[in-house]
Design a protein around this motif. Structure first.
Motif, short mmCIF file in Angstrom:
data_model
loop_
_atom_site.label_atom_id
_atom_site.label_comp_id
_atom_site.label_asym_id
_atom_site.label_seq_id
_atom_site.Cartn_x
_atom_site.Cartn_y
_atom_site.Cartn_z
N LEU A 152 41.13 -21.13 0.48
CA LEU A 152 40.96 -22.09 -0.62
C LEU A 152 39.51 -22.54 -0.73
O LEU A 152 38.99 -22.72 -1.84
CB LEU A 152 41.88 -23.30 -0.40
CG LEU A 152 43.39 -23.02 -0.49
CD1 LEU A 152 44.18 -24.26 -0.11
CD2 LEU A 152 43.77 -22.56 -1.91
N MET A 153 38.86 -22.72 0.40
CA MET A 153 37.43 -23.06 0.37
C MET A 153 36.63 -21.92 -0.25
O MET A 153 35.71 -22.15 -1.05
CB MET A 153 36.92 -23.33 1.80
CG MET A 153 37.27 -24.67 2.38
SD MET A 153 36.34 -24.91 3.92
CE MET A 153 37.13 -26.38 4.54
N ALA A 154 36.97 -20.69 0.13
CA ALA A 154 36.25 -19.53 -0.38
C ALA A 154 36.36 -19.43 -1.89
O ALA A 154 35.40 -19.02 -2.57
CB ALA A 154 36.79 -18.25 0.27
N ASN A 155 37.51 -19.82 -2.44
CA ASN A 155 37.68 -19.80 -3.89
C ASN A 155 36.72 -20.76 -4.58
O ASN A 155 36.43 -20.61 -5.77
CB ASN A 155 39.12 -20.15 -4.27
CG ASN A 155 40.10 -19.02 -3.96
OD1 ASN A 155 39.70 -17.87 -3.81
ND2 ASN A 155 41.37 -19.35 -3.86
N ALA A 156 36.25 -21.76 -3.84
CA ALA A 156 35.29 -22.73 -4.39
C ALA A 156 33.86 -22.37 -3.99
O ALA A 156 32.94 -23.18 -4.17
CB ALA A 156 35.64 -24.14 -3.92
N GLY A 157 33.66 -21.18 -3.42
CA GLY A 157 32.33 -20.71 -3.06
C GLY A 157 31.86 -21.14 -1.70
O GLY A 157 30.69 -20.94 -1.35
N ILE A 158 32.74 -21.71 -0.89
CA ILE A 158 32.36 -22.16 0.46
C ILE A 158 32.93 -21.16 1.45
O ILE A 158 34.15 -21.10 1.65
CB ILE A 158 32.91 -23.58 0.73
CG1 ILE A 158 32.37 -24.54 -0.32
CG2 ILE A 158 32.53 -24.05 2.13
CD1 ILE A 158 33.05 -25.89 -0.33
#
Length: 222
Positions: free
Chosen positions: A71-77
């Protein structure tokens, strides 16, 4: 490559208190998370390196941890940033978690069960997604709880779209066999067939080497 993948799997298994028998399932978790979120196995491995030890110590599952990282990766993190953010978030969740809002006043999020064990990470994060809070209130709560460095990661988890959550959690919950399916898809082309051929030729060369090595060593010695 195999060395990197083995390093990722073995380190995470140790951190989560799992055994070698769980390596196939963990590989499936990585495969499901990477193919259903904006990240890859290498980045997830880097993230796990920072947060898996604290996750294992608190009793959080590898599945819930992979979901949060996705979920973080989906926000670029991603990668190191998501790993260090997740580490700070998990540390903060082990203590008292309170949110304040003009809509409901003060609310405390339960992070542990009656027996003192931690609730699942996904359940805790689900309770943290409070719709009644304004954006500024969420930002203030995130900074107070996890600090400035990790607040962007926590906000990504708080603001994650329900569709993204359902997609990722569903994929991870039914992940068994995912890595095998991905491998078969990747090999079902010319490049994949050449890789298989190269592997078989190397195996053949090793077999010849084992047969001829005693003779060659004897010649060289003489």
């Amino acid at each position: 490559d195999l060395a990197t993948t083995s390093d990722i799997v073995t380190d995470a298994l140790t951190a989560f208190g799992l055994t070698a028998q769980d390596s196939g399932h963990f590989a499936d978790v990585l495969a499901a998370a990477s193919s259903n979120a904006n990240t890859n196995v290498s980045m997830l491995g880097e993230s796990f390196k920072y947060c898996a030890p604290i996750a294992g110590a608190l009793g959080f599952s590898c599945e819930d941890t992979a979901e949060a990282l996705g979920l973080m990766a989906n926000a670029g993190i991603k990668s190191t940033q998501s790993g260090t953010s997740m580490r700070s978030i998990m540390t903060a969740l082990s203590g008292e978690v309170k949110f304040c809002s003009a809509a409901f006043g003060e609310m405390e999020i339960a992070t542990s069960n009656s027996d003192g064990s931690m609730r699942s990470l996904s359940d805790i994060l689900a309770d943290c997604r409070v719709d009644q809070m304004s954006e500024s209130e969420k930002a203030s709560a995130a900074e107070t709880l996890v600090g400035k460095n990790a607040m962007s990661g926590f906000l990504a988890l708080m603001n994650a779209a329900p569709s993204d959550i359902d997609k990722l959690s569903g994929a991870i919950a039914n992940c068994d066999g995912t890595s095998l399916s991905m491998a078969e898809t990747m090999q079902d082309n010319l490049a994949g067939q050449l890789t298989i051929l190269k592997s078989q030729l190397e195996e053949l060369a090793i077999s010849f080497g084992e047969i001829l090595m005693p003779v060659i060593r004897d010649i060289i010695t003489k």
